[in-house]
Design a protein around this motif. Structure first.
Motif, PDB file in Angstrom:
ATOM      1  N   GLU A   1      23.275  23.080 -12.191  1.00  0.00           N
ATOM      2  CA  GLU A   1      23.694  23.076 -13.593  1.00  0.00           C
ATOM      3  C   GLU A   1      25.204  22.892 -13.705  1.00  0.00           C
ATOM      4  O   GLU A   1      25.691  22.164 -14.576  1.00  0.00           O
ATOM      5  N   LEU A   2      25.958  23.550 -12.815  1.00  0.00           N
ATOM      6  CA  LEU A   2      27.419  23.390 -12.833  1.00  0.00           C
ATOM      7  C   LEU A   2      27.820  21.963 -12.473  1.00  0.00           C
ATOM      8  O   LEU A   2      28.745  21.405 -13.068  1.00  0.00           O
ATOM      9  N   MET A   3      27.140  21.357 -11.508  1.00  0.00           N
ATOM     10  CA  MET A   3      27.461  19.975 -11.131  1.00  0.00           C
ATOM     11  C   MET A   3      27.180  19.017 -12.278  1.00  0.00           C
ATOM     12  O   MET A   3      27.964  18.094 -12.529  1.00  0.00           O
TER      13      MET A   3
ATOM     14  N   ALA B   1      31.879  16.259 -17.822  1.00  0.00           N
ATOM     15  CA  ALA B   1      33.234  16.530 -18.316  1.00  0.00           C
ATOM     16  C   ALA B   1      34.171  15.349 -18.081  1.00  0.00           C
ATOM     17  O   ALA B   1      35.325  15.393 -18.497  1.00  0.00           O
ATOM     18  N   HIS B   2      33.713  14.312 -17.409  1.00  0.00           N
ATOM     19  CA  HIS B   2      34.470  13.072 -17.196  1.00  0.00           C
ATOM     20  C   HIS B   2      35.842  13.318 -16.584  1.00  0.00           C
ATOM     21  O   HIS B   2      36.860  12.865 -17.093  1.00  0.00           O
ATOM     22  N   GLY B   3      35.867  14.064 -15.491  1.00  0.00           N
ATOM     23  CA  GLY B   3      37.111  14.264 -14.752  1.00  0.00           C
ATOM     24  C   GLY B   3      37.968  15.411 -15.244  1.00  0.00           C
ATOM     25  O   GLY B   3      38.959  15.751 -14.623  1.00  0.00           O
ATOM     26  N   GLU B   4      37.608  16.003 -16.364  1.00  0.00           N
ATOM     27  CA  GLU B   4      38.350  17.153 -16.876  1.00  0.00           C
ATOM     28  C   GLU B   4      37.827  18.427 -16.221  1.00  0.00           C
ATOM     29  O   GLU B   4      36.665  18.502 -15.833  1.00  0.00           O
ATOM     30  N   ARG B   5      38.692  19.421 -16.115  1.00  0.00           N
ATOM     31  CA  ARG B   5      38.252  20.710 -15.579  1.00  0.00           C
ATOM     32  C   ARG B   5      37.432  21.454 -16.627  1.00  0.00           C
ATOM     33  O   ARG B   5      37.733  21.405 -17.810  1.00  0.00           O
ATOM     34  N   LEU B   6      36.406  22.137 -16.168  1.00  0.00           N
ATOM     35  CA  LEU B   6      35.625  22.968 -17.069  1.00  0.00           C
ATOM     36  C   LEU B   6      36.413  24.241 -17.368  1.00  0.00           C
ATOM     37  O   LEU B   6      36.978  24.857 -16.461  1.00  0.00           O
TER      38      LEU B   6
END
Length: 60
Positions: free
Chosen positions: A26-28, A34-39
């Motif tokens: 789920e995290l992956m 997120a398109h390269g942004e940090r969660l």
């Protein structure tokens, strides 16, 4: 020669490990969306379905 687990009730399932694998998946998925942004921590908590208990009120 290939060894294959026998069919039947001999397989052992580690339910905790399976749950952890599911959460990692789920995290992956969320990270790839997120398109390269940090969660953010809030996003991670939402993905993992984590609810924080309210803490004690802040003292001035």
């Amino acid at each position: 020669m290939t060894h294959v687990a026998p069919v039947g009730g001999t397989a052992v399932q580690d339910h905790v490990a399976l749950a952890e694998i599911e959460l990692c998946g789920e995290l992956m998925i969320a990270a790839s969306a997120a398109h390269g942004e940090r969660l953010s921590l809030e996003s991670i908590d939402e993905v993992l379905n984590v609810a924080h208990a309210p803490g004690p009120p802040a003292t001035p």
